[in-house]
Design a protein around this motif. Structure first.
Motif, PDB file in Angstrom:
ATOM      1  N   LEU A  47      35.720  40.332  48.736  1.00  0.00           N
ATOM      2  CA  LEU A  47      34.741  40.044  50.555  1.00  0.00           C
ATOM      3  C   LEU A  47      33.808  40.832  49.908  1.00  0.00           C
ATOM      4  O   LEU A  47      33.405  41.257  48.924  1.00  0.00           O
ATOM      5  CB  LEU A  47      35.306  41.824  50.617  1.00  0.00           C
ATOM      6  N   LEU A  48      32.488  40.197  50.442  1.00  0.00           N
ATOM      7  CA  LEU A  48      30.905  40.268  50.035  1.00  0.00           C
ATOM      8  C   LEU A  48      30.214  40.679  50.490  1.00  0.00           C
ATOM      9  O   LEU A  48      30.516  40.532  52.189  1.00  0.00           O
ATOM     10  CB  LEU A  48      30.773  38.905  50.221  1.00  0.00           C
ATOM     11  N   ASN A  49      29.332  41.534  50.823  1.00  0.00           N
ATOM     12  CA  ASN A  49      27.985  42.191  51.056  1.00  0.00           C
ATOM     13  C   ASN A  49      26.972  40.831  51.460  1.00  0.00           C
ATOM     14  O   ASN A  49      27.061  39.946  50.610  1.00  0.00           O
ATOM     15  CB  ASN A  49      27.587  42.559  50.066  1.00  0.00           C
ATOM     16  N   GLY A  50      26.798  40.729  52.388  1.00  0.00           N
ATOM     17  CA  GLY A  50      25.552  39.421  53.179  1.00  0.00           C
ATOM     18  C   GLY A  50      24.114  40.097  52.491  1.00  0.00           C
ATOM     19  O   GLY A  50      23.752  38.912  53.466  1.00  0.00           O
ATOM     20  N   ASP A  51      23.902  40.942  51.808  1.00  0.00           N
ATOM     21  CA  ASP A  51      22.705  41.255  51.058  1.00  0.00           C
ATOM     22  C   ASP A  51      21.935  41.385  50.141  1.00  0.00           C
ATOM     23  O   ASP A  51      21.335  41.396  49.720  1.00  0.00           O
ATOM     24  CB  ASP A  51      21.601  42.339  51.784  1.00  0.00           C
ATOM     25  N   THR A  52      22.865  40.799  49.105  1.00  0.00           N
ATOM     26  CA  THR A  52      23.500  40.659  47.690  1.00  0.00           C
ATOM     27  C   THR A  52      23.620  38.820  47.407  1.00  0.00           C
ATOM     28  O   THR A  52      24.552  38.889  47.819  1.00  0.00           O
ATOM     29  CB  THR A  52      24.064  41.634  47.169  1.00  0.00           C
ATOM     30  N   LEU A  53      23.553  38.623  45.781  1.00  0.00           N
ATOM     31  CA  LEU A  53      23.641  37.367  45.541  1.00  0.00           C
ATOM     32  C   LEU A  53      24.064  37.903  44.497  1.00  0.00           C
ATOM     33  O   LEU A  53      23.096  38.374  43.108  1.00  0.00           O
ATOM     34  CB  LEU A  53      22.811  36.409  45.584  1.00  0.00           C
ATOM     35  N   PHE A  54      25.402  36.942  44.104  1.00  0.00           N
ATOM     36  CA  PHE A  54      25.890  37.594  42.578  1.00  0.00           C
ATOM     37  C   PHE A  54      26.188  36.742  42.055  1.00  0.00           C
ATOM     38  O   PHE A  54      27.442  35.961  42.188  1.00  0.00           O
ATOM     39  CB  PHE A  54      26.743  38.332  41.932  1.00  0.00           C
ATOM     40  N   ASP A  55      25.604  35.496  41.012  1.00  0.00           N
ATOM     41  CA  ASP A  55      26.611  34.168  40.879  1.00  0.00           C
ATOM     42  C   ASP A  55      27.580  33.917  39.474  1.00  0.00           C
ATOM     43  O   ASP A  55      27.034  34.001  38.827  1.00  0.00           O
ATOM     44  CB  ASP A  55      25.318  33.587  39.535  1.00  0.00           C
ATOM     45  N   ILE A  56      28.956  34.283  40.369  1.00  0.00           N
ATOM     46  CA  ILE A  56      29.441  34.277  39.048  1.00  0.00           C
ATOM     47  C   ILE A  56      30.718  33.392  39.339  1.00  0.00           C
ATOM     48  O   ILE A  56      30.410  32.705  41.366  1.00  0.00           O
ATOM     49  CB  ILE A  56      30.749  36.045  38.970  1.00  0.00           C
ATOM     50  N   ASN A  57      31.146  32.910  38.600  1.00  0.00           N
ATOM     51  CA  ASN A  57      32.540  32.516  38.861  1.00  0.00           C
ATOM     52  C   ASN A  57      33.596  32.853  39.664  1.00  0.00           C
ATOM     53  O   ASN A  57      34.139  33.755  39.080  1.00  0.00           O
ATOM     54  CB  ASN A  57      33.236  31.740  37.367  1.00  0.00           C
ATOM     55  N   LEU A  58      33.590  32.094  40.999  1.00  0.00           N
ATOM     56  CA  LEU A  58      34.357  33.668  41.870  1.00  0.00           C
ATOM     57  C   LEU A  58      36.300  32.907  41.709  1.00  0.00           C
ATOM     58  O   LEU A  58      36.624  33.670  41.991  1.00  0.00           O
ATOM     59  CB  LEU A  58      34.083  32.982  43.416  1.00  0.00           C
ATOM     60  N   ASN A  59      36.461  31.718  41.009  1.00  0.00           N
ATOM     61  CA  ASN A  59      37.617  31.447  40.568  1.00  0.00           C
ATOM     62  C   ASN A  59      38.514  32.349  39.494  1.00  0.00           C
ATOM     63  O   ASN A  59      39.388  32.668  39.598  1.00  0.00           O
ATOM     64  CB  ASN A  59      37.305  30.455  40.076  1.00  0.00           C
ATOM     65  N   ASP A  60      36.943  32.206  38.314  1.00  0.00           N
ATOM     66  CA  ASP A  60      37.406  33.904  37.665  1.00  0.00           C
ATOM     67  C   ASP A  60      37.637  34.643  38.016  1.00  0.00           C
ATOM     68  O   ASP A  60      39.048  35.366  37.724  1.00  0.00           O
ATOM     69  CB  ASP A  60      36.577  33.591  36.465  1.00  0.00           C
ATOM     70  N   PHE A  61      37.158  35.338  39.223  1.00  0.00           N
ATOM     71  CA  PHE A  61      36.814  36.370  39.415  1.00  0.00           C
ATOM     72  C   PHE A  61      38.426  36.653  40.772  1.00  0.00           C
ATOM     73  O   PHE A  61      38.739  37.925  40.639  1.00  0.00           O
ATOM     74  CB  PHE A  61      35.720  36.968  40.662  1.00  0.00           C
ATOM     75  N   SER A  62      39.031  35.972  41.294  1.00  0.00           N
ATOM     76  CA  SER A  62      39.998  36.098  41.743  1.00  0.00           C
ATOM     77  C   SER A  62      41.089  35.548  40.732  1.00  0.00           C
ATOM     78  O   SER A  62      42.393  35.890  41.763  1.00  0.00           O
ATOM     79  CB  SER A  62      40.010  35.320  43.002  1.00  0.00           C
ATOM     80  N   THR A  63      41.562  35.328  40.271  1.00  0.00           N
ATOM     81  CA  THR A  63      42.843  34.752  39.173  1.00  0.00           C
ATOM     82  C   THR A  63      42.730  36.077  37.780  1.00  0.00           C
ATOM     83  O   THR A  63      41.697  35.908  37.494  1.00  0.00           O
ATOM     84  CB  THR A  63      42.144  33.740  38.568  1.00  0.00           C
ATOM     85  N   PRO A  64      43.677  36.162  37.598  1.00  0.00           N
ATOM     86  CA  PRO A  64      45.230  36.473  38.277  1.00  0.00           C
ATOM     87  C   PRO A  64      44.772  37.088  39.729  1.00  0.00           C
ATOM     88  O   PRO A  64      43.459  37.673  39.774  1.00  0.00           O
ATOM     89  CB  PRO A  64      45.925  36.248  37.990  1.00  0.00           C
ATOM     90  N   PRO A  65      45.569  37.099  40.913  1.00  0.00           N
ATOM     91  CA  PRO A  65      45.528  37.441  42.231  1.00  0.00           C
ATOM     92  C   PRO A  65      45.865  38.597  42.065  1.00  0.00           C
ATOM     93  O   PRO A  65      46.610  38.995  40.630  1.00  0.00           O
ATOM     94  CB  PRO A  65      46.291  37.144  43.373  1.00  0.00           C
ATOM     95  N   LEU A  66      45.832  39.830  42.686  1.00  0.00           N
ATOM     96  CA  LEU A  66      46.587  41.194  42.782  1.00  0.00           C
ATOM     97  C   LEU A  66      47.733  40.870  42.347  1.00  0.00           C
ATOM     98  O   LEU A  66      47.982  40.236  43.030  1.00  0.00           O
ATOM     99  CB  LEU A  66      45.890  42.025  43.039  1.00  0.00           C
ATOM    100  N   SER A  67      48.361  41.919  41.776  1.00  0.00           N
ATOM    101  CA  SER A  67      49.948  42.183  41.932  1.00  0.00           C
ATOM    102  C   SER A  67      50.387  42.187  43.265  1.00  0.00           C
ATOM    103  O   SER A  67      49.961  43.473  43.887  1.00  0.00           O
ATOM    104  CB  SER A  67      50.498  42.673  41.076  1.00  0.00           C
ATOM    105  N   ALA A  68      51.450  41.457  44.308  1.00  0.00           N
ATOM    106  CA  ALA A  68      51.091  42.166  45.387  1.00  0.00           C
ATOM    107  C   ALA A  68      52.798  43.052  45.824  1.00  0.00           C
ATOM    108  O   ALA A  68      52.203  44.003  46.852  1.00  0.00           O
ATOM    109  CB  ALA A  68      52.673  40.269  45.720  1.00  0.00           C
ATOM    110  N   ASP A  69      53.444  43.111  45.305  1.00  0.00           N
ATOM    111  CA  ASP A  69      53.938  44.695  45.087  1.00  0.00           C
ATOM    112  C   ASP A  69      52.928  45.707  43.490  1.00  0.00           C
ATOM    113  O   ASP A  69      54.003  46.950  43.978  1.00  0.00           O
ATOM    114  CB  ASP A  69      54.750  44.763  44.958  1.00  0.00           C
ATOM    115  N   GLY A  70      51.934  45.437  43.462  1.00  0.00           N
ATOM    116  CA  GLY A  70      51.182  46.738  42.484  1.00  0.00           C
ATOM    117  C   GLY A  70      50.117  47.867  43.015  1.00  0.00           C
ATOM    118  O   GLY A  70      50.651  47.928  44.457  1.00  0.00           O
TER     119      GLY A  70
END
Ligand SMILES: [Mg+2]
Length: 410
Positions: A104-127
Motif C-alpha cells: 500500500l502506498l501513499n500517492g503523494d510521497t516518493l520513498f526510493d527503497i528496494n520494495l522487494n527487500d521491504f516485502s521479504t520475507p512476507p508477513l507470517s500468514a497466521d501471525g
C-alpha cells in the motif's frame, strides 16, 4: 511472490492551494510528468505489475491517466469511491479484490527503497503482525509526526513529532488483508484510525531505510520535487552477462531445471538494488539462431529467474538477449547484428530505454567479449572468472564510494 500494489490517490491536497483546484494531488506535474507516473514506474520495474489506484476527488482524471500509462505486462486499474469514505473506507470497498498480502502506498510521497527487500520475507500468514511500515530517519520530525520503534515493532505513532531527529512514516506499507477487517466504520483513515490501533496491539513492524524521500503535499517540497525527483531517477547501472556469471554455464541453458545460481549471484543483485543501481542482464543466446530453442524459452526462463530473485529481495530491471549468430542457422537469426557481444548493442539499448548515468556504471562478464562490449558502450568492464560474485560487486561499489552513499532529498 507479491505482485499487487494499492496506491491511495484520493487526496485533495489542500495545502497546495489553487494547484489542486482541478487536479488530484498525485497528478500534479513534477519535472513535466504527473507525479503518480514515477510511482507506477518504480513499482513496475521492481515486479509489482498489478496496481490498483483508489481515487476520490476528480477520479475521472485518474481514470484517464490510467489509460495513458498502460503498457504490456502491467495491470493498472482505478476504483473511484462513490462518496468520500476516507482512505480506510476506500480500501474496504475493494477488499474482495485484494491479495492475501499487498503493498500500500501513499500517492503523494516518493520513498526510493528496494520494495522487494521491504516485502521479504512476507508477513507470517497466521501471525499477529498485520502490517509493516517503511520508515525514514529525518533530522527533524516536527512537521511530519513521528514513529516510535522498539526493536522491530512500532509502539507509538505521534501525530506531531517532538522537534529533533527521529523516524517518520515513509508512506509505504506491506499489509495483510486481515488488517482491512480491523478498520473502524467509515469514514475512516488508514493512517490515523487503523495504524494507531494496530500499533497499540504490537501488530505493526517498522523497517528503516535511509533513502531519497519526498512528500509533494508540502509546498516547499513540491517546488523542490521539480528538479530533485527527475534527478533522483538517473541511476548508475550494473550489467551482468548471464551464463557463467549469474548461473553456471552448462552451454545453451534454456530451462529452469538447467539453472544453478553462481555463488553470491543473487546477493550481488540485491546489493545493487539496495544501493539504488539499475540492474540489467545482457546475454548472447546464439542457441536461438542454432535452432536449439526459441526466444519464448529465453523470455520464460528470464521470468522464472526474476521470481527467484524477488524471493530473496532482489530484481533485474530488464533482461536483454541477442538471438543472432553470424554463421549459424537461418534468417532472420543468421545475421551480423549490432547486439551480439562484443558489439555493444544490448548495453546501448538499455542506456537508451532507461535513465542510466554512465559514470560509475559497470559490466561483469566471464569472457573478453563481454568486457569489450562494455568498453565500446563507454563503461567499465570487469572479468569474473569464478568465486563469490557478491564479494566482487561489493569491491566495485566500495572503490567507487557507492556502497556507503546515502541519498537524501534535503
Ligand atoms: Mg558468459
Amino acid at each position: 511472490m507479491l505482485h499487487q500494489a494499492v496506491i491511495l490517490v484520493g487526496g485533495r491536497g489542500t495545502r497546495l492551494g489553487a494547484l489542486t483546484d482541478d487536479t488530484p494531488k498525485p497528478l500534479l506535474p513534477v519535472g513535466g510528468r504527473p507525479f503518480l507516473a514515477y510511482l507506477i514506474d518504480e513499482l513496475f520495474r521492481q515486479g509489482f505489475n498489478d496496481i490498483l489506484l483508489l481515487a476520490g476527488y476528480r477520479g475521472d482524471r485518474i481514470e484517464r491517466f490510467c489509460q495513458e500509462m498502460l503498457r504490456p505486462g502491467l495491470r493498472l486499474r482505478c476504483m473511484t469511491e462513490p462518496e468520500p469514505a476516507g482512505t480506510g473506507g476506500a480500501l474496504r470497498t475493494v477488499s474482495d479484490q485484494l491479495e492475501a498480502q499487498f503493498l500500500l502506498l501513499n500517492g503523494d510521497t516518493l520513498f526510493d527503497i528496494n520494495l522487494n527487500d521491504f516485502s521479504t520475507p512476507p508477513l507470517s500468514a497466521d501471525g499477529d503482525v498485520l502490517a509493516r511500515m517503511a520508515l525514514r530517519r529525518v533530522p527533524d520530525t516536527a512537521r511530519y509526526g513521528s514513529i516510535v520503534l522498539e526493536s522491530s515493532r512500532i509502539v507509538a505513532m505521534l501525530e506531531k513529532g517532538p522537534a529533533g531527529k527521529g523516524l517518520i512514516n515513509g508512506g509505504i506499507y506491506l499489509l495483510d488483508r486481515r488488517a482491512v477487517d480491523r478498520l473502524p466504520p467509515s469514514p475512516c483513515s488508514i493512517e490515523t484510525d487503523l495504524f494507531p490501533l494496530l500499533a497499540a496491539e504490537g501488530a505493526i513492524e517498522g523497517r528503516v531505510y535511509d533513502r531519497f524521500f519526498l512528500d509533494i503535499g508540502v509546498p516547499d517540497d513540491f517546488a523542490l520535487a521539480q528538479s530533485a525527483i527527475p534527478a533522483s531517477r538517473r541511476r548508475k547501472a550494473a550489467f551482468f552477462d548471464r551464463d557463467g556469471v549469474l548461473n553456471e554455464d552448462i552451454g545453451f541453458a534454456h530451462r529452469p531445471d538447467q539453472i544453478t545460481w553462481m555463488p553470491g549471484a543473487r546477493k550481488a543483485v540485491k546489493r545493487l538494488n539496495d544501493a539504488g543501481f539499475l540492474v540489467f542482464v545482457v546475454t548472447n543466446q546464439g542457441g536461438v539462431a542454432r535452432g536449439l530453442y526459441g526466444e519464448e524459452h529465453v523470455r520464460t526462463l528470464h521470468r522464472w529467474m526474476q521470481e527467484e530473485l524477488r524471493a530473496v529481495g532482489a530484481h533485474v530491471d530488464a533482461f536483454y538477449h541477442c538471438p543472432h549468430h553470424p554463421d549459424h542457422g537461418k534468417a532472420p537469426y543468421r545475421t551480423d547484428c549490432r547486439c551480439r557481444k562484443p558489439e555493444p548493442g544490448m548495453l546501448l539499448q538499455a542506456m537508451a530505454e532507461w535513465p542510466v548515468e554512465p559514470l560509475g556504471s559497470f559490466l561483469v562478464g566471464d569472457r573478453e567479449t563481454d568486457v569489450q562490449a562494455a568498453q565500446r558502450a563507454g563503461i567499465e568492464g570487469t572479468l569474473h572468472l569464478g568465486g563469490d560474485l557478491d564479494a566482487l560487486v561489493a569491491g566495485i561499489l566500495a572503490r567507487s564510494g557507492t556502497g556507503t552513499e546515502v541519498e537524501t532529498a534535503r
